[in-house]
Write an enzyme that holds these catalytic residues in place. Sequence first.
Site, short mmCIF file in Angstrom:
data_model
loop_
_atom_site.label_atom_id
_atom_site.label_comp_id
_atom_site.label_asym_id
_atom_site.label_seq_id
_atom_site.Cartn_x
_atom_site.Cartn_y
_atom_site.Cartn_z
N HIS A 123 0.85 -1.01 0.17
CA HIS A 123 0.05 -0.27 -0.03
C HIS A 123 1.03 1.18 0.12
CE1 HIS A 123 -2.70 3.29 1.86
NE2 HIS A 123 -3.73 2.37 1.52
N ASP A 200 3.21 -4.55 8.00
CA ASP A 200 1.81 -3.72 7.91
C ASP A 200 0.75 -4.74 8.11
OD1 ASP A 200 0.68 -1.82 5.10
OD2 ASP A 200 -0.34 -2.72 6.92
N GLN A 203 -4.34 -5.03 6.65
CA GLN A 203 -5.64 -5.73 5.70
C GLN A 203 -5.63 -7.17 6.49
OE1 GLN A 203 -7.54 -4.89 3.51
NE2 GLN A 203 -8.37 -6.82 3.68
N LYS A 226 -10.54 -1.34 10.02
CA LYS A 226 -10.54 -2.22 9.35
C LYS A 226 -10.76 -3.68 10.16
CE LYS A 226 -7.57 -2.44 5.72
NZ LYS A 226 -7.38 -2.12 4.48
N CYS A 364 -4.51 2.29 -3.49
CA CYS A 364 -3.44 2.63 -3.25
C CYS A 364 -2.22 1.85 -3.21
CB CYS A 364 -3.70 3.17 -1.50
SG CYS A 364 -4.86 4.50 -1.36
C1 LIG Z 1 -2.39 -3.01 3.38
C2 LIG Z 1 -2.94 -1.72 4.12
N1 LIG Z 1 -1.76 -0.64 4.68
C3 LIG Z 1 -2.11 0.56 4.83
C4 LIG Z 1 -3.15 0.90 4.80
C5 LIG Z 1 -3.32 2.33 5.34
O1 LIG Z 1 -4.31 2.34 6.55
P1 LIG Z 1 -5.12 3.67 7.26
O2 LIG Z 1 -5.72 4.42 6.02
O3 LIG Z 1 -6.07 3.24 8.23
O4 LIG Z 1 -3.78 4.64 7.80
C6 LIG Z 1 -4.32 0.17 4.37
C7 LIG Z 1 -5.54 0.88 4.08
N2 LIG Z 1 -6.56 0.28 3.26
C8 LIG Z 1 -7.11 1.25 2.28
C9 LIG Z 1 -8.21 1.85 2.89
O5 LIG Z 1 -9.04 2.06 1.68
N3 LIG Z 1 -9.05 1.14 0.85
C10 LIG Z 1 -7.75 0.29 1.30
O6 LIG Z 1 -7.62 -0.58 0.65
C11 LIG Z 1 -4.08 -1.02 3.88
O7 LIG Z 1 -5.08 -1.68 3.37
#
Ligand SMILES: Cc1ncc(COP(=O)(O)O)c(CN[C@@H]2CONC2=O)c1O
Length: 406
Positions: A123, A200, A203, A226, A364
């Site tokens: 991400h 991280d 997810q 999440k 992202c």
């Molecule tokens: C693997 C991963 N890392 C970091 C983040 C960032 O988390 P925060 O936004 O809570 O700081 C997300 C958010 N997942 C995104 C949020 O919207 N869609 C997604 O897949 C994620 O899925």
Amino acid sequence: CVSFDVQKIREDFPILKRKVNGHSLVYLDNAATSQKPQAVIDCMVDYYSNYNANIHRGVHTLSQEATDAYEVARKKIQNHFGITHPEEVIFTSGTTHAINLVANGFSSFLKKGDEVLVSAMEHHSNIVPWQMLCERTGATLKVIPMNETGELVMEDFEKLLSESTKLVFVNHVSNALGTINPIEEIIIKAHKVGAAVLIDGAQSCAHIKPNLNALDVDFYVTSAHKMCGPTGVGMLYGKKEWLEKLPPYQGGGEMIKEVTFEKTTYAGLPHKFEAGTPNIAGGIAFGAAIDYLNEIGFKEITAYEDGLLSYATLELLKIEGLKIYGTSKNKTSVISFNLDGIHPYDVGTIVDKLGIAVRTGHHCAQPIMDYYKIPGTVRASFSFYNTKEEVDKLVEAVKRAKMMLS
Ligand SMILES: Cc1ncc(COP(=O)(O)O)c(CN[C@@H]2CONC2=O)c1O
């Protein structure tokens, strides 16, 4: 599983009674954020209704009650993740904040010639802070490649490791593909060359209950939103010896021992990293979310979601011209797909008309889309409160989108 009564569980989520565009809501965007059970909602209402106060320094009763509840939540997080010391749990505003805190901390540790390894399926929150770190320090960012299946190429990972490798950061589960990465193996191999590892877990934590002590990971980060908790709160786990080495991330109240204009000394863990008034209600409700998930049980949650994933994969693949990205045998309930010749955005717009919420775009994770040479995907992400009937509605809606857009 017999003990898993999804209809009863759905009663816990008021939002699932919603109508969208005249249809019952089919919420399949859980990888963006999960829905919240009444117990979590009630927890926040209870705090603001009955014991709202600022924490840690007040002598009055309300402040003590709020402080106790906040620190109980920290202990719940500690126990849930198998963490040795409560001061190894740092409340953050979420995963992004937690990663930036660690990346900032390494500014004084890295120098030109050092190397940091990132996986190809991260991400942006687990790429950009490290690029900024490399720009600040002259360290080099190297990428662990992925393959067509959406798995990391572990042979290349091993070749990339060297005495120059100081940091490895990988997601536990890809939010775009659902792949569960072999973090146990990654941690062992990285430690062999003396590299620290940040995982991280944004997810993964809704589906997997990792034991961080057993993993021997150096840093593990996640967000509450999440895993049925509120937005704006998350956690950084760091081994005590690391957290004691890292400099504070933000200066302000709470993180100090003594302030004079000549010099300021800092508070010990965890407060060194918890400057300012935190998301008190969110932190307490994070604990309530952990209680809720553990009451259902992660074994039950995983088994049920695996069943939904298999069913949805099977049914979607019956649609001619549909391609799934991320076909690892080892994945959680996320399905990224496209219809041949149709932009994901158009598919998402049409299924929304039928009350179905999926995410479309790069999620992202643009490097993953670049790898597959696609603009983005339609991502359906399932949770333990979704049903097979909802999968059927998704499949019918995708078929209708295909008919309308072909
Ligand atoms: C693997 C991963 N890392 C970091 C983040 C960032 O988390 P925060 O936004 O809570 O700081 C997300 C958010 N997942 C995104 C949020 O919207 N869609 C997604 O897949 C994620 O899925």
